[in-house]
Design a protein around this motif. Sequence first.
Motif, PDB file in Angstrom:
ATOM      1  N   ASN A 215      40.912 -26.456  35.216  1.00  0.00           N
ATOM      2  CA  ASN A 215      39.968 -27.464  34.723  1.00  0.00           C
ATOM      3  C   ASN A 215      38.632 -27.359  35.454  1.00  0.00           C
ATOM      4  O   ASN A 215      37.567 -27.400  34.824  1.00  0.00           O
ATOM      5  CB  ASN A 215      40.576 -28.865  34.893  1.00  0.00           C
ATOM      6  CG  ASN A 215      39.698 -29.934  34.280  1.00  0.00           C
ATOM      7  OD1 ASN A 215      39.228 -29.775  33.162  1.00  0.00           O
ATOM      8  ND2 ASN A 215      39.457 -31.011  35.002  1.00  0.00           N
ATOM      9  N   LYS A 216      38.673 -27.196  36.783  1.00  0.00           N
ATOM     10  CA  LYS A 216      37.414 -27.097  37.536  1.00  0.00           C
ATOM     11  C   LYS A 216      36.708 -25.797  37.169  1.00  0.00           C
ATOM     12  O   LYS A 216      35.480 -25.742  37.077  1.00  0.00           O
ATOM     13  CB  LYS A 216      37.722 -27.166  39.037  1.00  0.00           C
ATOM     14  CG  LYS A 216      36.736 -27.904  39.903  1.00  0.00           C
ATOM     15  CD  LYS A 216      36.226 -29.218  39.396  1.00  0.00           C
ATOM     16  CE  LYS A 216      37.272 -30.269  39.182  1.00  0.00           C
ATOM     17  NZ  LYS A 216      36.743 -31.501  38.560  1.00  0.00           N
ATOM     18  N   GLY A 217      37.498 -24.741  36.939  1.00  0.00           N
ATOM     19  CA  GLY A 217      36.909 -23.475  36.511  1.00  0.00           C
ATOM     20  C   GLY A 217      36.190 -23.640  35.174  1.00  0.00           C
ATOM     21  O   GLY A 217      35.041 -23.194  35.002  1.00  0.00           O
ATOM     22  N   LEU A 218      36.848 -24.293  34.229  1.00  0.00           N
ATOM     23  CA  LEU A 218      36.217 -24.521  32.918  1.00  0.00           C
ATOM     24  C   LEU A 218      34.960 -25.376  33.094  1.00  0.00           C
ATOM     25  O   LEU A 218      33.955 -25.176  32.410  1.00  0.00           O
ATOM     26  CB  LEU A 218      37.191 -25.221  31.960  1.00  0.00           C
ATOM     27  CG  LEU A 218      38.488 -24.470  31.610  1.00  0.00           C
ATOM     28  CD1 LEU A 218      39.382 -25.323  30.705  1.00  0.00           C
ATOM     29  CD2 LEU A 218      38.209 -23.125  30.928  1.00  0.00           C
ATOM     30  N   PRO A 231      25.095 -19.578  38.149  1.00  0.00           N
ATOM     31  CA  PRO A 231      26.461 -19.734  38.678  1.00  0.00           C
ATOM     32  C   PRO A 231      26.518 -19.967  40.184  1.00  0.00           C
ATOM     33  O   PRO A 231      27.294 -20.790  40.665  1.00  0.00           O
ATOM     34  CB  PRO A 231      27.128 -18.399  38.313  1.00  0.00           C
ATOM     35  CG  PRO A 231      26.353 -17.867  37.164  1.00  0.00           C
ATOM     36  CD  PRO A 231      24.955 -18.384  37.304  1.00  0.00           C
ATOM     37  N   GLU A 232      25.671 -19.257  40.959  1.00  0.00           N
ATOM     38  CA  GLU A 232      25.751 -19.387  42.423  1.00  0.00           C
ATOM     39  C   GLU A 232      25.232 -20.743  42.910  1.00  0.00           C
ATOM     40  O   GLU A 232      25.367 -21.078  44.077  1.00  0.00           O
ATOM     41  CB  GLU A 232      25.029 -18.217  43.112  1.00  0.00           C
ATOM     42  CG  GLU A 232      23.550 -18.092  42.851  1.00  0.00           C
ATOM     43  CD  GLU A 232      23.205 -17.372  41.530  1.00  0.00           C
ATOM     44  OE1 GLU A 232      24.106 -17.149  40.711  1.00  0.00           O
ATOM     45  OE2 GLU A 232      22.003 -17.079  41.336  1.00  0.00           O
ATOM     46  N   LYS A 233      24.635 -21.518  42.000  1.00  0.00           N
ATOM     47  CA  LYS A 233      24.157 -22.854  42.399  1.00  0.00           C
ATOM     48  C   LYS A 233      25.135 -23.947  41.972  1.00  0.00           C
ATOM     49  O   LYS A 233      24.769 -25.124  41.882  1.00  0.00           O
ATOM     50  CB  LYS A 233      22.797 -23.119  41.758  1.00  0.00           C
ATOM     51  CG  LYS A 233      21.670 -22.307  42.341  1.00  0.00           C
ATOM     52  CD  LYS A 233      20.400 -22.743  41.670  1.00  0.00           C
ATOM     53  CE  LYS A 233      19.164 -22.252  42.333  1.00  0.00           C
ATOM     54  NZ  LYS A 233      17.974 -22.797  41.674  1.00  0.00           N
ATOM     55  N   ILE A 234      26.361 -23.549  41.594  1.00  0.00           N
ATOM     56  CA  ILE A 234      27.360 -24.551  41.202  1.00  0.00           C
ATOM     57  C   ILE A 234      28.534 -24.467  42.182  1.00  0.00           C
ATOM     58  O   ILE A 234      29.255 -23.469  42.205  1.00  0.00           O
ATOM     59  CB  ILE A 234      27.854 -24.317  39.751  1.00  0.00           C
ATOM     60  CG1 ILE A 234      26.661 -24.241  38.791  1.00  0.00           C
ATOM     61  CG2 ILE A 234      28.824 -25.433  39.336  1.00  0.00           C
ATOM     62  CD1 ILE A 234      27.022 -23.878  37.354  1.00  0.00           C
ATOM     63  N   ASP A 235      28.686 -25.489  43.005  1.00  0.00           N
ATOM     64  CA  ASP A 235      29.761 -25.529  44.014  1.00  0.00           C
ATOM     65  C   ASP A 235      30.881 -26.463  43.571  1.00  0.00           C
ATOM     66  O   ASP A 235      30.661 -27.352  42.752  1.00  0.00           O
ATOM     67  CB  ASP A 235      29.214 -26.062  45.345  1.00  0.00           C
ATOM     68  CG  ASP A 235      28.467 -24.994  46.120  1.00  0.00           C
ATOM     69  OD1 ASP A 235      28.385 -23.851  45.611  1.00  0.00           O
ATOM     70  OD2 ASP A 235      27.964 -25.314  47.203  1.00  0.00           O
ATOM     71  N   LEU A 307      39.039 -17.076  39.008  1.00  0.00           N
ATOM     72  CA  LEU A 307      39.101 -16.388  37.701  1.00  0.00           C
ATOM     73  C   LEU A 307      37.962 -16.847  36.789  1.00  0.00           C
ATOM     74  O   LEU A 307      37.345 -16.039  36.081  1.00  0.00           O
ATOM     75  CB  LEU A 307      40.425 -16.716  37.001  1.00  0.00           C
ATOM     76  CG  LEU A 307      41.638 -15.865  37.323  1.00  0.00           C
ATOM     77  CD1 LEU A 307      42.832 -16.334  36.497  1.00  0.00           C
ATOM     78  CD2 LEU A 307      41.329 -14.402  37.004  1.00  0.00           C
ATOM     79  N   ALA A 308      37.718 -18.145  36.801  1.00  0.00           N
ATOM     80  CA  ALA A 308      36.650 -18.687  35.944  1.00  0.00           C
ATOM     81  C   ALA A 308      35.288 -18.195  36.417  1.00  0.00           C
ATOM     82  O   ALA A 308      34.414 -17.834  35.613  1.00  0.00           O
ATOM     83  CB  ALA A 308      36.705 -20.215  35.941  1.00  0.00           C
ATOM     84  N   ALA A 317      32.018 -12.028  26.268  1.00  0.00           N
ATOM     85  CA  ALA A 317      33.149 -12.742  25.671  1.00  0.00           C
ATOM     86  C   ALA A 317      34.116 -13.276  26.726  1.00  0.00           C
ATOM     87  O   ALA A 317      35.066 -13.997  26.385  1.00  0.00           O
ATOM     88  CB  ALA A 317      33.894 -11.802  24.726  1.00  0.00           C
ATOM     89  N   ALA A 318      33.896 -12.912  28.013  1.00  0.00           N
ATOM     90  CA  ALA A 318      34.900 -13.230  29.049  1.00  0.00           C
ATOM     91  C   ALA A 318      35.270 -14.719  29.119  1.00  0.00           C
ATOM     92  O   ALA A 318      36.467 -15.044  29.186  1.00  0.00           O
ATOM     93  CB  ALA A 318      34.425 -12.723  30.411  1.00  0.00           C
ATOM     94  N   PRO A 319      34.304 -15.662  29.081  1.00  0.00           N
ATOM     95  CA  PRO A 319      34.712 -17.073  29.148  1.00  0.00           C
ATOM     96  C   PRO A 319      35.610 -17.481  27.963  1.00  0.00           C
ATOM     97  O   PRO A 319      36.569 -18.232  28.144  1.00  0.00           O
ATOM     98  CB  PRO A 319      33.381 -17.830  29.117  1.00  0.00           C
ATOM     99  CG  PRO A 319      32.382 -16.863  29.658  1.00  0.00           C
ATOM    100  CD  PRO A 319      32.828 -15.524  29.170  1.00  0.00           C
ATOM    101  N   ALA A 320      35.307 -16.961  26.772  1.00  0.00           N
ATOM    102  CA  ALA A 320      36.122 -17.298  25.590  1.00  0.00           C
ATOM    103  C   ALA A 320      37.536 -16.751  25.734  1.00  0.00           C
ATOM    104  O   ALA A 320      38.515 -17.405  25.347  1.00  0.00           O
ATOM    105  CB  ALA A 320      35.457 -16.745  24.318  1.00  0.00           C
ATOM    106  N   VAL A 321      37.642 -15.547  26.314  1.00  0.00           N
ATOM    107  CA  VAL A 321      38.963 -14.923  26.508  1.00  0.00           C
ATOM    108  C   VAL A 321      39.750 -15.724  27.548  1.00  0.00           C
ATOM    109  O   VAL A 321      40.939 -16.021  27.361  1.00  0.00           O
ATOM    110  CB  VAL A 321      38.793 -13.453  26.961  1.00  0.00           C
ATOM    111  CG1 VAL A 321      40.131 -12.831  27.311  1.00  0.00           C
ATOM    112  CG2 VAL A 321      38.085 -12.651  25.873  1.00  0.00           C
ATOM    113  N   LEU A 322      39.065 -16.087  28.628  1.00  0.00           N
ATOM    114  CA  LEU A 322      39.704 -16.914  29.669  1.00  0.00           C
ATOM    115  C   LEU A 322      40.261 -18.188  29.046  1.00  0.00           C
ATOM    116  O   LEU A 322      41.405 -18.584  29.283  1.00  0.00           O
ATOM    117  CB  LEU A 322      38.646 -17.263  30.721  1.00  0.00           C
ATOM    118  CG  LEU A 322      39.040 -18.248  31.809  1.00  0.00           C
ATOM    119  CD1 LEU A 322      39.345 -17.502  33.107  1.00  0.00           C
ATOM    120  CD2 LEU A 322      37.925 -19.258  32.093  1.00  0.00           C
ATOM    121  N   ASN A 323      39.451 -18.836  28.223  1.00  0.00           N
ATOM    122  CA  ASN A 323      39.874 -20.099  27.625  1.00  0.00           C
ATOM    123  C   ASN A 323      41.071 -19.930  26.691  1.00  0.00           C
ATOM    124  O   ASN A 323      42.036 -20.689  26.758  1.00  0.00           O
ATOM    125  CB  ASN A 323      38.702 -20.738  26.862  1.00  0.00           C
ATOM    126  CG  ASN A 323      39.136 -22.031  26.211  1.00  0.00           C
ATOM    127  OD1 ASN A 323      39.358 -23.032  26.895  1.00  0.00           O
ATOM    128  ND2 ASN A 323      39.339 -22.005  24.909  1.00  0.00           N
TER     129      ASN A 323
END
Length: 389
Positions: A215-218, A231-235, A307-308, A317-323
């Motif tokens: 959930n946190k990854g999503l 991305p590097e500014k999201i902790d 992983l996220a 497409a990686a985020p869609a595949v992860l989901n």
Amino acid sequence: VRSISLLGSTGSIGVSTLDVVAAFPGKFRIVAMAAGRRVEEFSEQIRKFPPLVVSVEREEDADRLRELLPSYRGKVLSGAGGLEACATLPEADTVVAALVGAVGLSSAYAAVKAGKRLALANKETMVVAGELISRTAEETGAEIIPIDSEHSAIHQALRAGKSAEVKKLILTGSGGPFRKRPLESFDEITVEEALRHPTWKMGPKITIDSATMMNKGLEILEAHFLFGIAPEKIDVLLHPQSLIHSMVEFVDGSLVAQLSRNDMKFPIAYALSYPDRFANPFGELPLAGRILEFEEADARRYPAILLAREALTEGGAAPAVLNAANEIAVAAFLDGKIPFLAIVRTVADTRAAFGRRNSPQSVEEAREIDGEARRLAAECVNRFSGARV
Ligand SMILES: NC(=O)c1ccc[n+]([C@@H]2O[C@H](COP(=O)([O-])OP(=O)(O)OC[C@H]3O[C@@H](n4cnc5c(N)ncnc54)[C@H](OP(=O)(O)O)[C@@H]3O)[C@@H](O)[C@H]2O)c1
């Protein structure tokens, strides 16, 4: 009066949305409502908030609904067409997207394309096709106001400064039910244990996502696409009490946090009333005597976050595949087919098997990627079925 089309009315967010609507007579009205298969509950909701149009997942349930509601004068629709009709109804100015999973993408996209305000709970939509949704919203002027409590907190905190002044976003998370459980016993986690969330009462899919912390990854992905932050500014920071729902750190060293009781009616009311705030009867948050704790999220305990992040870095497409892989794996775990640890393994193996592709430029492309990833994930699930991981 805001006119609302509520997609997913029988779910956890759907029911809370109807509570919010009922709490503000004269401010909101429900003009369309869609649900999946819980037809009896849905018929009660329709009696209470008679909309112009309703829709259910299957045509046979639409027939059952007509039988249950002989004097209902609105339209009864079904399937993807029904969802889209609800999402684009001319009488609706706001669409609450509260379906669970990638099935929510087409209707959320249709709402944004039609220029509606999208009050977005269905985070999977942003994960699967964040670029497409954000670009379309820019073109049509549709506002997207998040309902996810973390993103609602960030949306509120961002109002304290300019976007160039943002240093980073800090997403907080409770750590779920297994924050203290010995890692050696993770292979014995049962469905019942994983469904026992310490601070929030939610639908089954997001509750399992909270246990793995996918959930946190999503949410990292959702935050990136919603707020356009690198991305590097999201902790991520663990905060077991779930009172601070997230924070924004500004360049001057100020941290702006949002707190409220842990009840989704608060972010739902915010998304529906924005830019105003309405006095609500949902209760106060007494702070005297409360202790707020914070700790780092341990990567060995929560590999899903990593992983996220990898999917976000790879992009395309990686985020869609992860989901998609996660949806298949969570459903298999809930059905008792695979062990808890196989959820994240299924996601990792599906990502490796899928290879690289560009991000979806249309809903059709997103559906194609989603379908292919689901097929690969189902193969992984078969491999892990009944196995110790
Ligand atoms: N629950 C929370 O507190 C919370 C917090 C933050 C974010 N979210 C996000 O909000 C979304 C909804 O979560 P939830 O916990 O409310 O889920 P939920 O309780 O499982 O509800 C899902 C809703 O979607 C409907 N639905 C599912 N498939 C459908 C289909 N094919 N066609 C039409 N309707 C369909 C369900 O209908 P039936 O039940 O009638 O089948 C139900 O109304 C998720 O994306 C979740 O990540 C939830």
